[in-house]
Design a protein around this motif. Structure first.
Motif, short mmCIF file in Angstrom:
data_model
loop_
_atom_site.label_atom_id
_atom_site.label_comp_id
_atom_site.label_asym_id
_atom_site.label_seq_id
_atom_site.Cartn_x
_atom_site.Cartn_y
_atom_site.Cartn_z
N LYS A 1 -0.43 -11.68 -11.05
CA LYS A 1 -1.32 -12.07 -9.96
C LYS A 1 -0.56 -12.40 -8.68
O LYS A 1 -0.84 -13.38 -8.00
N TRP A 2 0.39 -11.55 -8.32
CA TRP A 2 1.11 -11.72 -7.06
C TRP A 2 0.23 -11.38 -5.87
O TRP A 2 0.47 -11.85 -4.76
N ILE A 3 -0.78 -10.55 -6.08
CA ILE A 3 -1.69 -10.12 -5.02
C ILE A 3 -3.00 -9.75 -5.70
O ILE A 3 -3.02 -9.43 -6.89
N ASP A 4 -4.11 -9.81 -4.95
CA ASP A 4 -5.39 -9.48 -5.57
C ASP A 4 -5.65 -7.97 -5.51
O ASP A 4 -4.89 -7.21 -4.92
N GLU A 5 -6.73 -7.57 -6.17
CA GLU A 5 -7.02 -6.14 -6.32
C GLU A 5 -7.20 -5.44 -4.99
O GLU A 5 -6.66 -4.35 -4.75
N LEU B 1 -2.40 -1.97 0.24
CA LEU B 1 -1.00 -1.54 0.27
C LEU B 1 -0.87 -0.08 -0.18
O LEU B 1 -0.08 0.68 0.38
N VAL B 2 -1.63 0.29 -1.21
CA VAL B 2 -1.59 1.67 -1.67
C VAL B 2 -2.10 2.61 -0.58
O VAL B 2 -1.50 3.67 -0.30
N ALA B 3 -3.20 2.23 0.08
CA ALA B 3 -3.73 3.05 1.16
C ALA B 3 -2.72 3.17 2.30
O ALA B 3 -2.53 4.25 2.87
N LEU B 4 -2.07 2.05 2.65
CA LEU B 4 -1.07 2.07 3.71
C LEU B 4 0.08 3.02 3.35
O LEU B 4 0.53 3.81 4.19
N SER B 5 0.54 2.96 2.11
CA SER B 5 1.66 3.81 1.70
C SER B 5 1.30 5.29 1.77
O SER B 5 2.17 6.13 2.01
N GLN B 6 0.02 5.62 1.57
CA GLN B 6 -0.40 7.02 1.65
C GLN B 6 -0.37 7.54 3.08
O GLN B 6 -0.24 8.74 3.30
N PHE B 7 -0.51 6.63 4.06
CA PHE B 7 -0.46 7.05 5.45
C PHE B 7 0.96 7.31 5.93
O PHE B 7 1.17 8.05 6.89
N LEU B 8 1.95 6.70 5.28
CA LEU B 8 3.31 6.69 5.80
C LEU B 8 4.19 7.70 5.06
O LEU B 8 4.00 7.94 3.87
N PRO B 9 5.20 8.25 5.73
CA PRO B 9 6.16 9.09 5.03
C PRO B 9 7.05 8.25 4.13
O PRO B 9 7.26 7.07 4.37
N PRO C 1 8.65 7.47 -0.13
CA PRO C 1 8.24 7.37 -1.54
C PRO C 1 7.14 6.32 -1.71
O PRO C 1 7.40 5.12 -1.64
N ALA C 2 5.92 6.77 -1.95
CA ALA C 2 4.76 5.88 -1.90
C ALA C 2 4.88 4.72 -2.88
O ALA C 2 4.67 3.56 -2.51
N SER C 3 5.20 4.99 -4.15
CA SER C 3 5.25 3.90 -5.13
C SER C 3 6.39 2.94 -4.81
O SER C 3 6.25 1.72 -4.97
N SER C 4 7.53 3.44 -4.35
CA SER C 4 8.64 2.56 -4.00
C SER C 4 8.32 1.72 -2.78
O SER C 4 8.74 0.56 -2.68
N GLN C 5 7.55 2.27 -1.84
CA GLN C 5 7.13 1.48 -0.68
C GLN C 5 6.21 0.34 -1.10
O GLN C 5 6.33 -0.78 -0.60
N VAL C 6 5.30 0.63 -2.03
CA VAL C 6 4.43 -0.44 -2.53
C VAL C 6 5.26 -1.50 -3.25
O VAL C 6 5.05 -2.70 -3.06
N GLY C 7 6.22 -1.07 -4.07
CA GLY C 7 7.08 -2.01 -4.76
C GLY C 7 7.92 -2.83 -3.79
O GLY C 7 8.07 -4.06 -3.96
N PHE C 8 8.47 -2.20 -2.77
CA PHE C 8 9.25 -2.89 -1.75
C PHE C 8 8.39 -3.94 -1.05
O PHE C 8 8.83 -5.08 -0.82
N ALA C 9 7.15 -3.57 -0.70
CA ALA C 9 6.24 -4.51 -0.03
C ALA C 9 5.89 -5.68 -0.94
O ALA C 9 5.82 -6.83 -0.48
N ILE D 1 3.99 -2.96 8.93
CA ILE D 1 3.45 -4.13 8.22
C ILE D 1 3.03 -5.28 9.15
O ILE D 1 1.97 -5.88 8.94
N PRO D 2 3.80 -5.64 10.20
CA PRO D 2 3.40 -6.79 11.02
C PRO D 2 2.05 -6.63 11.71
O PRO D 2 1.40 -7.61 12.07
N PHE D 3 1.63 -5.39 11.91
CA PHE D 3 0.37 -5.13 12.61
C PHE D 3 -0.79 -4.86 11.65
O PHE D 3 -1.94 -4.83 12.06
N TRP D 4 -0.46 -4.67 10.37
CA TRP D 4 -1.45 -4.24 9.38
C TRP D 4 -2.44 -5.35 9.06
O TRP D 4 -3.64 -5.13 8.99
N ASP D 5 -1.97 -6.58 8.89
CA ASP D 5 -2.84 -7.65 8.41
C ASP D 5 -3.87 -8.06 9.47
O ASP D 5 -5.04 -8.26 9.16
N SER D 6 -3.43 -8.20 10.74
CA SER D 6 -4.38 -8.57 11.78
C SER D 6 -5.42 -7.48 11.99
O SER D 6 -6.59 -7.76 12.27
N PHE D 7 -5.03 -6.24 11.80
CA PHE D 7 -5.96 -5.13 11.94
C PHE D 7 -7.06 -5.20 10.89
O PHE D 7 -8.25 -5.03 11.18
#
Length: 406
Positions: free
Chosen positions: A51-55, A61-69, A71-79, A326-332
């Motif tokens: 429970k580090w983050i909710d569903e 985060l998954v949607a964000l990773s799909q927008f960006l160039p 490795p999608a799963s590694s980007q989610v893990g990094f985040a 990431i810094p602009f994602w949450d306020s958006f």
């Protein structure tokens, strides 16, 4: 960035880099099946269990990773590592998730025996089968939470159709853009509590610097490498460019890597294909294939030095652009219109996962009734018996061996 805290108290709580490393090392040792399956493993271990983050936050985060160039799963893990343990946590998440497969592939490059014979073939088949169960579990769980009404269920269906009709990363990005637009039109009246604030320790200044550095390396490295005639810089540039120009990661990076290292004469076609075969038998991100290529390429630097250069270079651009956004994602995502947009995008993500469950996950693994029975057994173990994924991986590998020997 700061925000309110809602929901489970564990969600968003800070942890140590050691805790993050331990959690991701477990995932790095057991996460077979490619980036789509990895997202299922992450969801089970870090969203459902820890429970580090909710569903909804995870889906964002998954949607964000799909927008960006990158490795999608590694980007989610990094985040997720950044969220839990700060910058050291992000590095710990990447290292723990990446190094197991990278070490195995470098060992293979130095002559370790590849999987062969009926037992090795059966293990690989079993690992592909368990990916079916993992992805099915992820699709089931995310659909219940993110597609609870007919509008979002319809967006999910539309995403499936788009991905089926438009192959590759273009289809995925198109599906999410279309889902976002549909969310703006049809999902404004769903008054739901948004996922708790995702408090990343990244300032907007640091984000802007990361984006500038991403572009500077992408366009500056070829010039510097050519001016200095440095083979080390040329290798770094080749793998950085491959990591910069791929969306979704995984198998999509292979033609880019082939273009960089085979056509240049650094790696023979046979050695390239042998490494690709070995990469299918190890857990973790497929981007670690770069470590194998860095170890076998010629001229120097190669070996361990080449592996480290290639591995760092192929992952770096995806992480730089993630830190930049990431810094602009949450306020958006807190705006009312953005919430509607994200409802549609999240529903589209479920559709993308559902399409991937069929092709390539199901179609490449389920080639007969015995394979289907094993996949269904793994699914029941996960869903009904709540068995840990690592145990199900062992069951699937053993089952794959038995099917191969039958």
């Amino acid at each position: 960035m700061t925000g309110s805290a809602t929901g489970n108290e564990t969600q968003g709580a800070k942890g140590s880099a050691g805790e993050v490393f331990t959690a991701f090392l477990k995932l790095g040792l057991t996460s077979f099946g490619g980036p789509i399956a990895h997202l299922g493993y992450f969801r089970d271990e870090l969203v459902q269990r820890r429970k580090w983050i909710d569903e909804k936050g995870y889906a964002d985060l998954v949607a964000l990773s799909q927008f960006l160039p990158g490795p999608a799963s590694s980007q989610v893990g990094f985040a997720l590592g950044l969220l839990r343990g700060g910058p050291l946590g992000a590095l710990a998440a990447w290292a723990a998730f990446t190094l197991p497969s990278a070490i195995l592939l470098v060992a293979f490059a130095f002559g370790a025996a590849a999987f062969g014979g009926p037992i090795g073939t059966g293990v690989i088949a079993g690992l592909k089968i368990v990916a079916v169960a993992i992805v099915a579990q992820a699709v089931w769980g995310m659909a219940k939470n993110l597609c609870p009404d007919r509008e979002r269920a319809t967006i999910t269906l539309g995403a499936v159709l788009i991905v089926v009709l438009v192959a590759g990363s273009l289809g995925q990005v198109t599906a999410i853009l279309a889902g976002s637009a549909a969310g703006l039109l049809f999902c404004r009246n769903h008054h739901e509590e948004i996922s708790r604030h995702i408090d990343f320790p990244v300032s907007r200044t640091f984000g802007a610097v990361s984006l500038i550095l991403f572009c500077a390396l992408l366009f500056g490295l070829p010039v510097v490498a050519a001016a200095t005639s440095s083979q080390g810089l040329a290798v770094f540039d080749a793998f950085y460019r491959a990591g910069s120009l791929v969306f979704g990661g995984g198998h999509v990076v292979l033609p880019l890597l082939e273009s960089e290292v085979v056509r240049s004469g650094w790696v023979s076609h046979d050695r390239f294909l042998a490494g690709y075969g070995a990469a299918q038998a190890v857990p973790g991100p497929l981007f670690t294939f770069a470590a194998y290529l860095g170890a076998v390429l010629g001229p120097e630097p190669n070996g361990l030095t080449g592996a480290c250069i290639a591995l760092g270079a192929v992952f770096l651009p995806g992480f730089l652009i993630l830190l930049g956004v990431i810094p602009f994602w949450d306020s958006f995502r807190k705006r009312e219109s953005a919430q509607a947009l994200m409802r549609g995008a999240n529903a589209a993500v479920v559709g993308i996962l559902g399409a991937a469950l069929y092709d390539p996950v199901f179609t490449s693994a389920i080639v007969g009734p015995l394979q289907f029975a094993l996949a269904l057994s793994c699914f029941v173990l996960l869903m009904a018996w709540k068995a840990p994924p690592w145990l199900v991986v062992i069951v699937a590998a053993a089952g794959g061996i038995l099917i191969g020997l039958a």
